[in-house]
Design an enzyme around this catalytic site. Structure first.
Site, mmCIF file in Angstrom:
data_model
loop_
_atom_site.group_PDB
_atom_site.id
_atom_site.type_symbol
_atom_site.label_atom_id
_atom_site.label_comp_id
_atom_site.label_asym_id
_atom_site.label_seq_id
_atom_site.Cartn_x
_atom_site.Cartn_y
_atom_site.Cartn_z
ATOM 1 N N HIS A 22 0.832 -1.211 0.000
ATOM 2 C CA HIS A 22 0.000 0.000 0.000
ATOM 3 C C HIS A 22 0.859 1.251 0.000
ATOM 4 C CE1 HIS A 22 0.161 1.354 4.281
ATOM 5 N NE2 HIS A 22 0.181 0.072 4.607
ATOM 6 N N ASP A 52 6.205 2.000 6.572
ATOM 7 C CA ASP A 52 4.868 1.398 6.544
ATOM 8 C C ASP A 52 3.991 2.250 5.635
ATOM 9 O OD1 ASP A 52 2.355 0.342 7.033
ATOM 10 O OD2 ASP A 52 2.217 1.110 9.075
ATOM 11 N N GLU A 80 -4.946 2.280 2.712
ATOM 12 C CA GLU A 80 -4.920 1.143 3.636
ATOM 13 C C GLU A 80 -5.046 1.599 5.075
ATOM 14 O OE1 GLU A 80 -3.039 -1.834 6.388
ATOM 15 O OE2 GLU A 80 -2.517 0.258 6.015
ATOM 16 N N GLU A 81 -4.435 2.742 5.382
ATOM 17 C CA GLU A 81 -4.325 3.178 6.772
ATOM 18 C C GLU A 81 -5.658 3.582 7.401
ATOM 19 O OE1 GLU A 81 -1.852 2.815 8.617
ATOM 20 O OE2 GLU A 81 -0.084 2.658 7.342
ATOM 21 N N ASP A 99 3.291 -6.303 3.740
ATOM 22 C CA ASP A 99 3.155 -5.132 4.604
ATOM 23 C C ASP A 99 4.234 -5.255 5.674
ATOM 24 O OD1 ASP A 99 2.169 -2.844 5.979
ATOM 25 O OD2 ASP A 99 0.111 -3.344 5.445
ATOM 26 N N HIS A 111 4.653 3.584 12.975
ATOM 27 C CA HIS A 111 3.877 4.822 13.055
ATOM 28 C C HIS A 111 4.611 5.922 13.822
ATOM 29 C CE1 HIS A 111 -0.358 3.249 11.777
ATOM 30 N NE2 HIS A 111 0.623 2.783 11.008
#
Length: 362
Positions: free
Chosen positions: A71, A183, A217-218, A240, A327
């Site tokens: 993603h 990510d 995606e998030e 991922d 994150h």
């Protein structure tokens, strides 16, 4: 495949440019253009959709379709409220971590370009140590040097402007890649490298390969939900990131044990089709590719779920890249794991036969 590094100067230059470009959820198109430009020599054609997912296709006329997917989006913030004294309050766009925000520099994206700001925080000298308040989504704020809401507006900032961190790519100790948005910009990078290797090694696949970089995606796998209905694949291999659980304050009895540098992580979960997963683990064993395992309760929390439960059921699997500090602006992955994810996807594709159903009943 050769044991020498598969990441060359061109691919590393692409990775750095791709990571250093901001691509917040809902605003991924500039990053997608960088990705498509790199991928173009290695595919036959592209498709894109209304919300910005991009797919490079090899053998577009083939009936049997295999997806490899990552993603494209990164977490960010939205301007939510501007106070009379010119301070900006925010809401999340994806799973942004409020605890890391204080003292971070930010880029506020406006029609006039980037406006710089900082997440402010009371100085240690001014805080009541008997009841220190932790950063919360409702008390963090951005200061862009303005004294009034009108000054903020004159900079082009309004409610709904998206906010990202400017932190850029660097390497620690030769092998640890560090940046915000690993990510899952690493996923898009790794599947692009698979396409490059197939092209350079002159491999002919008996099926259509759909190298898919999904958006959004998030905030709930939304891009994958849309693009799977466009492609209608027979197989999907998703990549991922997943947590390295060897750093402090992570309970391995709850999170499992995964470590950077120890290989790709192969997921066990209801959404993961077991015969496809077995093909992946057998491929790893046959090619001496180190790997780790993880068990995921109910959902994987990745685009695997969106592909698996679409179109009446798509044989899907998840190969994850171990990552530290998810994150945050200092996400960290190991070069060896990056290369081994690429190798594992590449070798698995060479083992998939046209028309394979992965049925449990044959």
């Amino acid at each position: 495949m050769s044991k020498k590094s598969i990441l060359n100067k061109k691919s590393m230059a692409f990775l750095e440019a791709y990571l250093n470009n901001a691509a917040p959820t809902g605003y991924e198109w500039d990053g997608q253009k960088i990705w498509m430009d790199y991928l173009k020599p290695y595919v036959d054609t592209f498709i894109t959709d209304t919300y910005g997912s991009a797919v490079g296709i090899i053998n577009p006329k083939a009936n049997y379709k295999v997806v490899i997917e990552g993603h494209a989006d990164e977490i960010s913030w939205y301007v939510n409220y501007i106070s009379d004294n010119g301070l900006i309050y925010v809401i999340r766009n994806g799973g942004s971590d409020h605890q890391i925000a204080p003292s971070k520099i930010v880029n506020i994206h406006t029609k006039n370009g980037i406006v710089k700001g900082v997440f402010g925080w009371p100085a240690i000298h001014t805080r009541d140590k008997s009841k220190e308040e932790a950063p919360k989504p409702e008390n963090i704020f951005i200061d862009c040097g303005c004294k009034t809401a009108d000054e903020v507006a004159k900079l082009g900032i309004h409610v709904g402007c998206v906010i990202t961190y400017p932190d850029e790519f660097h390497i620690l100790n030769n092998d640890s890649f560090v940046c915000r948005a690993l990510d899952n910009r690493m996923g898009g990078f790794m599947i692009a490298e698979v396409a490059r290797l197939l092209h350079e090694n002159k491999k002919t696949l008996p099926f259509g390969l759909y190298i898919t970089n999904s958006v959004q995606e998030e905030i709930g796998l939304r891009g994958a939900e849309m693009i799977t209905n466009t492609i209608k694949p027979n197989v999907a291999i998703v990549t991922d990131v997943t947590h390295d659980t060897t750093t402090p304050m992570i309970e391995q009895k709850v999170q499992g044990k995964v470590e950077n540098g120890k290989g790709p992580v192969i997921a066990y979960a209801p959404a993961v089709q077991q015969k496809l997963r077995d093909l992946i683990t057998e491929t790893a064993e046959n090619h001496n590719i180190p790997f780790q395992r993880s068990a995921l309760s109910r959902a994987t929390g990745t685009d695997t779920d969106a592909f698996a439960y679409s179109n009446g059921g798509v044989a899907s699997a998840l190969i994850s890249l171990p990552l530290r500090y998810m994150h945050t602006t200092v996400e960290m992955v190991h070069r060896d794991d990056v290369e081994n994810v690429i190798k594992l996807i590449y070798e698995t594709l060479l083992n998939i036969k046209e028309g394979e159903t992965f049925s449990y009943f044959k």
